[in-house]
Design a protein around this motif. Structure first.
Motif, PDB file in Angstrom:
ATOM      1  N   TYR A  31       0.834  -1.202   0.000  1.00  0.00           N
ATOM      2  CA  TYR A  31       0.000   0.000   0.000  1.00  0.00           C
ATOM      3  C   TYR A  31       0.868   1.252   0.000  1.00  0.00           C
ATOM      4  N   LEU A  32       1.909   1.279   0.819  1.00  0.00           N
ATOM      5  CA  LEU A  32       2.790   2.454   0.858  1.00  0.00           C
ATOM      6  C   LEU A  32       3.449   2.696  -0.488  1.00  0.00           C
ATOM      7  N   LEU A  33       3.895   1.632  -1.141  1.00  0.00           N
ATOM      8  CA  LEU A  33       4.518   1.782  -2.452  1.00  0.00           C
ATOM      9  C   LEU A  33       3.514   2.304  -3.475  1.00  0.00           C
ATOM     10  N   SER A  34       2.314   1.772  -3.465  1.00  0.00           N
ATOM     11  CA  SER A  34       1.311   2.234  -4.431  1.00  0.00           C
ATOM     12  C   SER A  34       0.934   3.689  -4.180  1.00  0.00           C
ATOM     13  N   ASN A  35       0.941   4.104  -2.946  1.00  0.00           N
ATOM     14  CA  ASN A  35       0.607   5.479  -2.581  1.00  0.00           C
ATOM     15  C   ASN A  35       1.738   6.446  -2.933  1.00  0.00           C
ATOM     16  N   ALA A  36       2.947   5.942  -3.116  1.00  0.00           N
ATOM     17  CA  ALA A  36       4.096   6.787  -3.429  1.00  0.00           C
ATOM     18  C   ALA A  36       4.039   7.352  -4.849  1.00  0.00           C
ATOM     19  N   PHE A  37       3.131   6.860  -5.667  1.00  0.00           N
ATOM     20  CA  PHE A  37       3.059   7.306  -7.056  1.00  0.00           C
ATOM     21  C   PHE A  37       2.082   8.465  -7.243  1.00  0.00           C
ATOM     22  N   ARG A  38       1.955   9.278  -6.229  1.00  0.00           N
ATOM     23  CA  ARG A  38       1.110  10.472  -6.321  1.00  0.00           C
ATOM     24  C   ARG A  38       1.872  11.590  -7.004  1.00  0.00           C
ATOM     25  N   ARG A  39       1.204  12.300  -7.855  1.00  0.00           N
ATOM     26  CA  ARG A  39       1.820  13.456  -8.513  1.00  0.00           C
ATOM     27  C   ARG A  39       1.512  14.745  -7.760  1.00  0.00           C
ATOM     28  N   SER A  40       0.520  14.688  -6.884  1.00  0.00           N
ATOM     29  CA  SER A  40       0.109  15.859  -6.131  1.00  0.00           C
ATOM     30  C   SER A  40      -0.329  15.421  -4.740  1.00  0.00           C
ATOM     31  N   SER A  41       0.057  16.189  -3.734  1.00  0.00           N
ATOM     32  CA  SER A  41      -0.332  15.831  -2.369  1.00  0.00           C
ATOM     33  C   SER A  41      -1.825  16.026  -2.140  1.00  0.00           C
ATOM     34  N   SER A  42      -2.479  16.756  -3.022  1.00  0.00           N
ATOM     35  CA  SER A  42      -3.921  16.962  -2.867  1.00  0.00           C
ATOM     36  C   SER A  42      -4.749  15.821  -3.469  1.00  0.00           C
ATOM     37  N   THR A  43      -4.097  14.916  -4.199  1.00  0.00           N
ATOM     38  CA  THR A  43      -4.794  13.782  -4.790  1.00  0.00           C
ATOM     39  C   THR A  43      -5.100  12.751  -3.706  1.00  0.00           C
ATOM     40  N   ALA A  44      -6.329  12.340  -3.621  1.00  0.00           N
ATOM     41  CA  ALA A  44      -6.715  11.312  -2.652  1.00  0.00           C
ATOM     42  C   ALA A  44      -6.074   9.985  -3.038  1.00  0.00           C
ATOM     43  N   PRO A  45      -5.484   9.274  -2.083  1.00  0.00           N
ATOM     44  CA  PRO A  45      -4.821   8.014  -2.421  1.00  0.00           C
ATOM     45  C   PRO A  45      -5.736   7.007  -3.122  1.00  0.00           C
TER      46      PRO A  45
END
Length: 106
Positions: A31-45
């Motif tokens: 889960y942590l790895l999949s969540n690391a692919f955010r382009r913006s901190s405002s994007t909901a995981p």
């Protein structure tokens, strides 16, 4: 599982087996790895494609876990086969090699 032995799967999922290499450890890291692919901190995981793919794989593995407890290896083997494409999809989303490529390195 395919050989008819669910002992390794049961040990992997056992709650008392919470060490490096257990399902609890793998699930958290996935889960942590999949969540690391955010382009913006405002994007909901939960809206990330990689998180969606992780959750689909995790749901399949949890079904496998329940079947392994109830029906043993034979019941879980079919779910195991359906979970591999989900794992490959997740691995692609987090830019890791697929399961066949990983198996070749062993």
């Amino acid at each position: 599982l395919e050989a008819g032995d669910a002992a390794a799967a049961k040990a992997f999922f056992a709650p008392e087996y919470i060490t490096v290499g257990s399902w609890t450890d793998f699930s958290g890291a996935g889960y942590l790895l999949s969540n690391a692919f955010r382009r913006s901190s405002s994007t909901a995981p939960d809206s990330l494609p990689s998180v969606k793919k992780w959750k689909a794989f995790k749901a399949d593995v949890e079904a496998l876990q329940k079947l392994a407890k109830k029906k043993g290896a034979k019941g879980a083997a079919a779910v195991y086969k359906t979970s591999l494409p989900l794992l490959d999809s997740y691995l692609e989303a987090v830019e890791l090699p697929d399961t066949l490529e990983i198996a070749k390195t062993k």
